[in-house]
Design an enzyme around this catalytic site. Structure first.
Site, PDB file in Angstrom:
ATOM      1  N   ARG A 112       1.269  14.706  13.235  1.00  0.00           N
ATOM      2  CA  ARG A 112       1.780  14.425  11.887  1.00  0.00           C
ATOM      3  C   ARG A 112       1.781  15.642  10.946  1.00  0.00           C
ATOM      4  NH1 ARG A 112      -0.517   8.699   9.891  1.00  0.00           N
ATOM      5  NH2 ARG A 112       1.459   8.512   8.838  1.00  0.00           N
ATOM      6  N   PRO A 113       2.616  16.646  11.250  1.00  0.00           N
ATOM      7  CA  PRO A 113       2.696  17.808  10.359  1.00  0.00           C
ATOM      8  C   PRO A 113       3.409  17.465   9.040  1.00  0.00           C
ATOM      9  CG  PRO A 113       4.307  17.997  12.127  1.00  0.00           C
ATOM     10  CD  PRO A 113       3.546  16.723  12.372  1.00  0.00           C
ATOM     11  N   VAL A 114       3.436  18.440   8.109  1.00  0.00           N
ATOM     12  CA  VAL A 114       4.113  18.220   6.821  1.00  0.00           C
ATOM     13  C   VAL A 114       5.241  19.229   6.620  1.00  0.00           C
ATOM     14  CG1 VAL A 114       2.194  17.076   5.637  1.00  0.00           C
ATOM     15  CG2 VAL A 114       2.352  19.571   5.582  1.00  0.00           C
ATOM     16  N   ASP A 115       5.743  19.784   7.736  1.00  0.00           N
ATOM     17  CA  ASP A 115       6.776  20.816   7.629  1.00  0.00           C
ATOM     18  C   ASP A 115       8.026  20.342   6.877  1.00  0.00           C
ATOM     19  OD1 ASP A 115       6.920  19.145   9.897  1.00  0.00           O
ATOM     20  OD2 ASP A 115       8.382  20.459  10.857  1.00  0.00           O
ATOM     21  N   LEU A 116       8.401  19.083   7.051  1.00  0.00           N
ATOM     22  CA  LEU A 116       9.623  18.605   6.379  1.00  0.00           C
ATOM     23  C   LEU A 116       9.433  18.526   4.860  1.00  0.00           C
ATOM     24  CD1 LEU A 116      11.041  15.752   8.667  1.00  0.00           C
ATOM     25  CD2 LEU A 116      11.315  18.202   8.838  1.00  0.00           C
ATOM     26  N   ILE A 139       8.227   6.621  16.861  1.00  0.00           N
ATOM     27  CA  ILE A 139       7.917   7.366  15.630  1.00  0.00           C
ATOM     28  C   ILE A 139       6.702   8.274  15.827  1.00  0.00           C
ATOM     29  CG2 ILE A 139       7.421   7.181  13.135  1.00  0.00           C
ATOM     30  CD1 ILE A 139      10.078   5.913  13.770  1.00  0.00           C
ATOM     31  N   CYS A 193      -4.374  13.498  12.714  1.00  0.00           N
ATOM     32  CA  CYS A 193      -4.947  12.173  12.507  1.00  0.00           C
ATOM     33  C   CYS A 193      -4.850  11.409  13.813  1.00  0.00           C
ATOM     34  CB  CYS A 193      -4.257  11.430  11.376  1.00  0.00           C
ATOM     35  SG  CYS A 193      -2.861  10.482  11.877  1.00  0.00           S
ATOM     36  N   ASP A 205       4.581   0.401  12.069  1.00  0.00           N
ATOM     37  CA  ASP A 205       3.332  -0.160  11.534  1.00  0.00           C
ATOM     38  C   ASP A 205       3.109  -1.617  11.944  1.00  0.00           C
ATOM     39  OD1 ASP A 205       2.735   2.242  10.391  1.00  0.00           O
ATOM     40  OD2 ASP A 205       3.199   1.652   8.327  1.00  0.00           O
ATOM     41  N   LYS A 232       0.848  -1.208   0.000  1.00  0.00           N
ATOM     42  CA  LYS A 232       0.000   0.000   0.000  1.00  0.00           C
ATOM     43  C   LYS A 232       0.877   1.249   0.000  1.00  0.00           C
ATOM     44  CE  LYS A 232      -1.719   1.636   4.048  1.00  0.00           C
ATOM     45  NZ  LYS A 232      -1.404   3.068   4.263  1.00  0.00           N
ATOM     46  N   ASN A 233       1.848   1.299   0.903  1.00  0.00           N
ATOM     47  CA  ASN A 233       2.628   2.530   1.048  1.00  0.00           C
ATOM     48  C   ASN A 233       3.529   2.792  -0.156  1.00  0.00           C
ATOM     49  OD1 ASN A 233       1.374   3.017   3.432  1.00  0.00           O
ATOM     50  ND2 ASN A 233       3.105   2.499   4.752  1.00  0.00           N
ATOM     51  N   ARG A 265      -8.677   0.019   4.508  1.00  0.00           N
ATOM     52  CA  ARG A 265      -7.716   0.957   3.923  1.00  0.00           C
ATOM     53  C   ARG A 265      -6.402   0.245   3.634  1.00  0.00           C
ATOM     54  NH1 ARG A 265      -6.285   5.511   7.602  1.00  0.00           N
ATOM     55  NH2 ARG A 265      -4.898   5.740   5.834  1.00  0.00           N
ATOM     56  N   ARG A 284      -3.647  11.093   4.422  1.00  0.00           N
ATOM     57  CA  ARG A 284      -2.491  11.961   4.537  1.00  0.00           C
ATOM     58  C   ARG A 284      -1.526  11.857   3.347  1.00  0.00           C
ATOM     59  NH1 ARG A 284       1.022  14.264   8.073  1.00  0.00           N
ATOM     60  NH2 ARG A 284       3.131  13.519   7.646  1.00  0.00           N
TER      61      ARG A 284
HETATM   62  C1  UD1 Z   1       4.743   6.637   6.358  1.00  0.00           C
HETATM   63  C2  UD1 Z   1       3.777   5.495   6.183  1.00  0.00           C
HETATM   64  C3  UD1 Z   1       3.194   5.084   7.534  1.00  0.00           C
HETATM   65  C4  UD1 Z   1       4.317   4.798   8.528  1.00  0.00           C
HETATM   66  C5  UD1 Z   1       5.309   5.950   8.599  1.00  0.00           C
HETATM   67  C6  UD1 Z   1       6.521   5.644   9.452  1.00  0.00           C
HETATM   68  C7  UD1 Z   1       2.892   5.913   3.974  1.00  0.00           C
HETATM   69  C8  UD1 Z   1       1.710   6.275   3.143  1.00  0.00           C
HETATM   70  N1  UD1 Z   1       2.714   5.912   5.293  1.00  0.00           N
HETATM   71  O1  UD1 Z   1       3.985   7.729   6.864  1.00  0.00           O
HETATM   72  O2  UD1 Z   1       2.393   3.924   7.343  1.00  0.00           O
HETATM   73  O3  UD1 Z   1       3.754   4.595   9.809  1.00  0.00           O
HETATM   74  O4  UD1 Z   1       5.780   6.269   7.272  1.00  0.00           O
HETATM   75  O5  UD1 Z   1       7.157   4.497   9.014  1.00  0.00           O
HETATM   76  O6  UD1 Z   1       3.944   5.589   3.457  1.00  0.00           O
HETATM   77  N2  UD1 Z   1       6.869  14.335  10.627  1.00  0.00           N
HETATM   78  C9  UD1 Z   1       6.988  15.689  10.894  1.00  0.00           C
HETATM   79  N3  UD1 Z   1       6.985  16.548   9.834  1.00  0.00           N
HETATM   80  C10 UD1 Z   1       6.862  16.129   8.541  1.00  0.00           C
HETATM   81  C11 UD1 Z   1       6.755  14.748   8.284  1.00  0.00           C
HETATM   82  C12 UD1 Z   1       6.756  13.873   9.340  1.00  0.00           C
HETATM   83  O7  UD1 Z   1       7.090  16.095  12.045  1.00  0.00           O
HETATM   84  O8  UD1 Z   1       6.859  16.967   7.634  1.00  0.00           O
HETATM   85  C13 UD1 Z   1       6.893  13.362  11.751  1.00  0.00           C
HETATM   86  C14 UD1 Z   1       5.628  12.534  11.856  1.00  0.00           C
HETATM   87  O9  UD1 Z   1       4.641  13.197  12.633  1.00  0.00           O
HETATM   88  C15 UD1 Z   1       6.154  11.293  12.531  1.00  0.00           C
HETATM   89  C16 UD1 Z   1       7.556  11.131  11.955  1.00  0.00           C
HETATM   90  O10 UD1 Z   1       7.898  12.418  11.465  1.00  0.00           O
HETATM   91  O11 UD1 Z   1       6.234  11.480  13.916  1.00  0.00           O
HETATM   92  C17 UD1 Z   1       7.709  10.125  10.840  1.00  0.00           C
HETATM   93  O12 UD1 Z   1       6.709  10.346   9.879  1.00  0.00           O
HETATM   94  P1  UD1 Z   1       6.880   9.954   8.342  1.00  0.00           P
HETATM   95  O13 UD1 Z   1       8.040   9.034   8.194  1.00  0.00           O
HETATM   96  O14 UD1 Z   1       6.857  11.189   7.543  1.00  0.00           O
HETATM   97  O15 UD1 Z   1       5.550   9.135   8.094  1.00  0.00           O
HETATM   98  P2  UD1 Z   1       4.592   9.195   6.834  1.00  0.00           P
HETATM   99  O16 UD1 Z   1       5.379   9.382   5.592  1.00  0.00           O
HETATM  100  O17 UD1 Z   1       3.454  10.103   7.122  1.00  0.00           O
END
Ligand code: UD1
Length: 422
Positions: free
Chosen positions: A123-127, A330, A118, A308, A22-23, A400, A94
């Site tokens: 789970r922000p998207v700042d990075l 995580i 969520c 996961d 899926k991912n 899902r 997301r």
């Molecule tokens: C992906 C997987 C999810 C898995 C996760 C960690 C998909 C669709 N989903 O989620 O199933 O649980 O990897 O292996 O592939 N973070 C920030 N800012 C950001 C991005 C992330 O603070 O811009 C934080 C997140 O809140 C979290 C950590 O970084 O605490 C890791 O998240 P990330 O690796 O980005 O997970 P996803 O890509 O959302």
């Protein structure tokens, strides 16, 4: 809403085929936006998240055709007429944020709704945004949307992630394939899904080196072409079904499984007393008589123990001999399955990001509530090991991420049924 009824089981026996990841599929699908030529994915999983990504891509003007009962997805983005990913779709999933990098890289502009919070944390998207800024993107956050522009196109840059993010690495990797010059991603995620994405992008003509390590170097090209790519095996589905015989006893072969996808997880199963063997067809998991042993688990980015699989591993450890400590590193709020497991007689103490599980001899069936995707399946696994009947409510989360879960488990002898709700 559907429910699943599981009745405590004896040993399981047989084979379970493992689907495409899926991912991986959720990041390979937006890669279609990078090219005007068709991208075809084979071995796609049949899941509601994939249907949501299909809906999102179609809303942008991409053509997505699902063939062979959903196992093949043929996509074409020659006519992208809308550059806005709407809140109504993005809020459902997301991973929708992954259309941002490709759209911006190809057309120089994109508007994507912020995904919002969520169940498993903020789970922000700042990075994701900082990575695109390092490639010259101009970003403006207004009314819940990211408005992104790169008038003269994106430019190669150095992106140094402060911590590992799978999604941010994917967004940056896709965007960098069409940026002018060289981009270096430092502290990049090393997950097999990233490696799969890089392989697909390379087939499309991208110049990428270092995927699978923490430094990925991308030399931008002017355009990408079409390709056909098989989606890598779903290591999370694999690990989940490996836990079924580990919990109930018996011997089950997971078709398509490979140890290198889950080495840290396999080590923990070994320590718990579960035998895992690589066969020509996949992974064979055997559990003999007697209780499993307690083990300590800490979730980490790949190649560490996957977050996961934390909930499912907890279901196994609820009946282990001794005390297990699970540390979630995580996500900040990912133990919502613990109170539900406790309704089934598990002994669990949660303090912040640490759960201490004292194994009991047997769990007892109970009505429980699924709170997120991996939590739902952990309750099904626990139900397989419990005395009596477990009713897992609100299983829409399950659909899902797991295709035909009841069929796959029934095929190896599990007593499991879906009750359709309205
Ligand atoms: C992906 C997987 C999810 C898995 C996760 C960690 C998909 C669709 N989903 O989620 O199933 O649980 O990897 O292996 O592939 N973070 C920030 N800012 C950001 C991005 C992330 O603070 O811009 C934080 C997140 O809140 C979290 C950590 O970084 O605490 C890791 O998240 P990330 O690796 O980005 O997970 P996803 O890509 O959302």
């Amino acid at each position: 809403m559907d429910s699943i009824i599981v009745t405590g089981n004896g040993p399981l026996k047989g084979q379970i085929p493992i689907a495409g990841a899926k991912n991986a599929c959720l990041t390979l699908m937006p890669a279609t936006l990078l090219s005007e030529e068709p991208l075809t994915l084979t071995n796609a999983p049949r899941l509601s998240d994939i249907r949501t990504m299909t809906e999102l891509l179609r809303s942008l003007g991409a053509e997505v055709t699902s063939m062979q009962d959903g196992k093949v997805l043929s996509m074409s983005s020659h006519n992208i007429h809308n550059h806005t990913a709407d809140y109504d779709i993005v809020r459902k999933m997301r991973a929708s944020i992954l259309v941002l990098g490709p759209m911006l890289a190809r057309d120089g502009h994109a508007v994507v709704s912020l995904p919002g919070g969520c169940a498993i944390g903020a789970r922000p998207v700042d990075l994701h945004l900082k990575a695109l800024e390092a490639m010259g993107a101009e970003l403006d956050l207004r009314e819940g949307y990211v408005h992104a522009k790169a008038p003269g196109g994106l430019k190669g840059g150095i992106v140094d992630f402060p911590f590992v993010s799978v999604g941010a690495t994917e967004n940056a990797l896709m965007a960098a394939t069409l940026a002018k010059g060289t981009t270096v991603l430092k502290n990049a995620a090393r997950e097999p899904e990233i490696v799969d994405l890089a392989r697909c992008l390379r087939k499309m003509g991208a110049q990428i080196e270092g995927e699978g390590t923490s430094t990925i170097t991308i030399q931008g090209v002017d355009r990408l072409n079409g390709a056909t790519h098989p989606v890598v095996t779903d290591r999370i589905e694999l690990g989940t079904y490996m836990l079924a015989p580990a919990i109930c006893g018996g011997e089950v072969e997971l078709l398509g499984g490979r140890i290198e996808l889950l080495a840290a997880f396999c080590e923990k199963l070994d320590a718990a007393g579960i035998n895992v063997e690589q066969t020509a067809l996949g992974l064979k998991v055997t559990r003999g008589n007697g209780r499993v042993r307690a083990v300590d688990v800490m979730t980490e980015p790949f190649p560490g123990f996957p977050t996961d699989l934390q909930a499912q591993m907890m279901a196994l450890l609820c009946t282990a001999e001794g005390v297990s400590v699970l540390e979630e590193k995580i996500f900040e709020n990912r133990f919502m399955h613990a109170p539900e497991l406790m309704r089934m007689g598990a002994k669990i103490d949660v303090h912040g990001g640490t759960a201490t599980v004292t194994g009991v001899e047997r769990l007892k069936g109970a009505p429980v509530m699924a709170t997120d995707l991996r939590a739902s399946v952990s309750l099904i696994l626990a139900g397989l090991a419990a005395e009596g009947e477990t009713i897992v409510n609100r299983v829409y989360h399950l659909d899902r991420g797991y295709e035909r879960v009841e069929e796959k488990l029934r095929a190896v002898g599990a007593k499991i049924e879906r009750i359709s709700g309205q």
